[in-house]
Write an enzyme that holds these catalytic residues in place. Sequence first.
Site, PDB file in Angstrom:
ATOM      1  N   GLU A 161       9.470  -3.525  10.761  1.00 47.09           N
ATOM      2  CA  GLU A 161       9.177  -2.532  11.838  1.00 47.09           C
ATOM      3  C   GLU A 161       8.089  -1.519  11.635  1.00 47.09           C
ATOM      4  OE1 GLU A 161      12.948  -0.879  12.632  1.00 47.09           O
ATOM      5  OE2 GLU A 161      13.989  -2.789  13.134  1.00 47.09           O
ATOM      6  N   GLU A 266      17.251 -12.200  13.665  1.00 48.74           N
ATOM      7  CA  GLU A 266      18.428 -11.317  14.035  1.00 48.74           C
ATOM      8  C   GLU A 266      18.947 -11.441  15.091  1.00 48.74           C
ATOM      9  OE1 GLU A 266      17.667  -7.050  12.735  1.00 48.74           O
ATOM     10  OE2 GLU A 266      16.302  -7.620  11.049  1.00 48.74           O
TER      11      GLU A 266
END
Length: 376
Positions: A161, A266
Amino acid sequence: MKKKINGFYAIAALLMVTMACQKSTTEPVTLQEAYKDYFYIGAALNTSQYNGTDQRGIPIVEKHFNSITPENDLKWEKIHPQSDVFNFEQADQFVEFGEKNDMFIIGHTLVWHSQTPNWVFEDENGNPLTRDALLARMKDHITTIVTRYKGRINGWDVVNEALNEDGSMRESKWYNIIGPDFVEKAFEYAHAADPDAELYYNDYNLYNAAKADGAVRLVKSIQEKGIHVTGIGMQGHYSINGNPKPEDVEASIIKFGELGVVAVTELDIDVLPPAFEYMGADISMRAELRDELNPYTEGMPDSIKQAQIDSFVDYFNIYLKHSDKINRVTTWGVTDGDSWKNGWPVSGRTNYALLFDREGKEKEVAKELMKLPSKK
Ligand code: GLA
């Protein structure tokens, strides 16, 4: 005549038995078996699944999944809570569980702005570290952990991220203190510690074209310097009713496939009403629980069940279509009860984001996904 009829029934019965046998041998009964020619099927595990206490979850993982990611135990705050303390017990159990079951083992994650203690960025007086001191700390962290599991953890989500939604770099402490090259440094250190490990850049909302283009720029610039990046991990925290649009997911897979391997890292599909309009500007804060945000405490209505099946099937059809680029599809948890989506962005909801129900039974959606590859 009677004899003839008996003979007819005997042949018909034989045919039916043969067909039934053929069916049972051709229709896979596990997810990993169904997708064995395409990609690994992974799950994020929590501590109770590899320390042996979750007797409901463990058999599901062993039966259906051939890749695992630890939900929390390799994050900085867990494995390296103080500057001179490394806490390897849970991570060791995780890796041993994966090895015992011959699984493709993922390390998650080495460098992230979240779940990382403040001391990491500060000197002993609480002042911000210099660039060199933070780089040295990052190198020590990565080298210690990757070396410990060298040849055992097969792939790492090296940096998590680092991008904003518009594709620019997120102004995290890593970025502010080190500068934009903190990402390439992390890859350099990880590769030096285990040259055979797969190394991924991982992020959410990568179906968003601006963010996807940012990821392409970032990874390409690192690869052009001769630093190894295996590919890009697309998290995949999605919602029913085409959110995101499957064609946007596909467009990003195609872009990323040109740089290397794509991993779906994910995946989960939220079925509850969106809560963002009830939240303040700080999305790290959770919205208040109210009944209209938690409508399915007694179970999913059939229409919602079907909407979730359709969503999973749509995304998996794309994954199958691009399986030459994709090496794993990992769900973020095992059963609906395990999922972080019960607690975010509103605490205390009853969500149904995964493929196995709260009792550990295969949901209809898991059965549909098992049939999908044979329809190709
Ligand atoms: C991000 C992280 C994961 C996890 C989820 C929410 O996607 O990469 O490690 O924390 O958020 O549980």
